[in-house]
Design an enzyme around this catalytic site. Structure first.
Site, PDB file in Angstrom:
ATOM      1  N   LYS A 159      29.881  12.225  -0.976  1.00 51.74           N
ATOM      2  CA  LYS A 159      31.264  11.749  -1.115  1.00 51.74           C
ATOM      3  C   LYS A 159      32.250  12.863  -0.815  1.00 51.74           C
ATOM      4  CE  LYS A 159      31.048  12.540  -6.088  1.00 51.74           C
ATOM      5  NZ  LYS A 159      32.035  13.627  -6.154  1.00 51.74           N
TER       6      LYS A 159
ATOM      7  N   HIS B 133      32.122  18.110   1.478  1.00 53.71           N
ATOM      8  CA  HIS B 133      33.393  18.167   2.205  1.00 53.71           C
ATOM      9  C   HIS B 133      33.263  18.855   3.560  1.00 53.71           C
ATOM     10  CE1 HIS B 133      35.310  16.879  -1.442  1.00 53.71           C
ATOM     11  NE2 HIS B 133      35.071  17.998  -2.102  1.00 53.71           N
TER      12      HIS B 133
ATOM     13  N   CYS C  57      34.583  13.954 -11.820  1.00 55.33           N
ATOM     14  CA  CYS C  57      33.693  13.068 -11.064  1.00 55.33           C
ATOM     15  C   CYS C  57      32.866  12.138 -11.949  1.00 55.33           C
ATOM     16  CB  CYS C  57      32.812  13.898 -10.134  1.00 55.33           C
ATOM     17  SG  CYS C  57      33.801  14.709  -8.837  1.00 55.33           S
TER      18      CYS C  57
ATOM     19  N   ASP D 213      26.819  15.266  -8.871  1.00 57.14           N
ATOM     20  CA  ASP D 213      27.287  16.576  -8.401  1.00 57.14           C
ATOM     21  C   ASP D 213      26.638  17.767  -9.114  1.00 57.14           C
ATOM     22  OD1 ASP D 213      28.889  14.863  -6.973  1.00 57.14           O
ATOM     23  OD2 ASP D 213      30.793  15.718  -7.600  1.00 57.14           O
TER      24      ASP D 213
HETATM   25 ZN   LIG Z   1      35.177  18.267  -4.150  1.00 50.53          ZN
END
Ligand SMILES: [Zn+2]
Length: 214
Positions: free
Chosen positions: A111, A53, A156, A13
Site C-alpha cells: 500500500k 512507496h 496504519c 507493516d
Molecule cells: Zn508510509
C-alpha cells in the site's frame, strides 16, 4: 485449536523502517514480532501488509520544499502528516522484519504505491476513494472477522481496523501485538475512534485462549 476460514489475522507493516533504528522508528516496535509469531500459529488465514512507496512519495517531508517531518500539510485529498523518507519500494527498510514467522501468509498487500496518495489503511487509500482490493479478497474467502496487529497502533493499524468495520467485517485490534507512534495525542484519539466504530480492543493472551476448535 485454531481460527479457521471466517477469521483473518491482518499483520500490518512489520517492516524494518518501523523498527528501532529504522527510518521511521516506532518506539519498541520490535516487541510485536514474537507476539505476532505466536498469534500467526493460531490462524489458518494470515494476510500481511507492506508500506511500499515510490521514491519522492507525497507523504515524505523531503518531497515538499521547506517541510519538516511530522508537520501536517494540506494535500488535494486532505490533511497529511509528513514523514521521514521510509519504506521505499524494494529497499532493505521496506523489507519485512527478518524475525517475522508467518510462512503460511497467503497475501501481501502493498500500500502507498501511488506517488501522490498515502495509504495508512490496508483497505482504502488516503483519498478515501481508491480501494486496495483487500475487502473483496476477504469476502471471496468467506472471512467475517479481522484481527489487526502490527505497526503503528494509531495510524496504519487503527485506519485498517476502522476500514474493516466500514467494509462490513467484525474487527479487533490486538493491543499488545501493536506499538504506537503517539504524535500529539494520536493514540488516545485512535482508541476513541476504534471504540466508537465497534472495534474490539483485545489482548493476545485472550485471543489465543479463545481459539476455537477447527
Ligand atoms: Zn508510509
Amino acid at each position: 485449536m485454531s481460527y479457521g476460514a471466517q477469521d483473518c489475522l491482518l499483520v500490518i507493516d512489520v517492516q524494518n523502517d518501523f523498527m528501532p533504528g529504522g527510518a521511521l522508528a516506532v518506539p519498541r516496535g520490535d516487541e510485536v514480532v514474537p507476539v505476532i509469531n505466536r498469534l500467526a500459529q493460531a490462524f489458518a488465514h494470515v494476510v500481511v501488509t507492506q508500506d511500499w512507496h515510490p521514491a519522492g512519495h507525497a507523504s515524505f517531508a523531503a518531497s515538499h520544499a521547506g517541510a519538516q517531518p511530522f508537520q501536517t500539510i494540506a494535500l488535494p485529498y486532505g490533511e497529511q502528516v509528513l514523514w521521514p523518507v521510509h519504506c521505499v519500494q524494494d529497499t532493505p527498510g521496506a523489507a519485512l522484519h527478518a524475525g517475522l514467522r508467518a510462512p503460511h501468509a497467503r497475501l501481501v498487500i502493498r500500500k502507498g504505491h501511488h506517488r501522490d496518495v498515502d495509504s495508512y489503511s490496508a483497505f482504502m487509500e488516503a483519498d478515501r476513494a481508491t480501494r486496495t482490493g483487500l475487502a473483496g479478497y476477504l469476502r471471496e474467502h468467506g472471512v467475517r472477522r479481522v484481527f489487526c496487529a502490527g505497526l503503528a497502533t494509531d495510524y496504519c493499524v487503527a485506519w485498517s481496523a476502522l476500514d474493516a468495520r466500514a467494509a462490513g467485517f467484525e474487527a479487533a485490534v490486538i493491543e499488545d501485538a501493536c506499538r504506537a507512534i503517539d504524535l500529539d495525542g494520536s493514540l488516545a484519539r485512535a482508541w476513541q475512534e476504534l471504540a466508537a466504530a465497534g472495534v474490539q480492543r483485545v489482548q493476545s493472551a485472550d485471543v489465543l485462549a479463545a481459539a476455537p476448535a477447527r
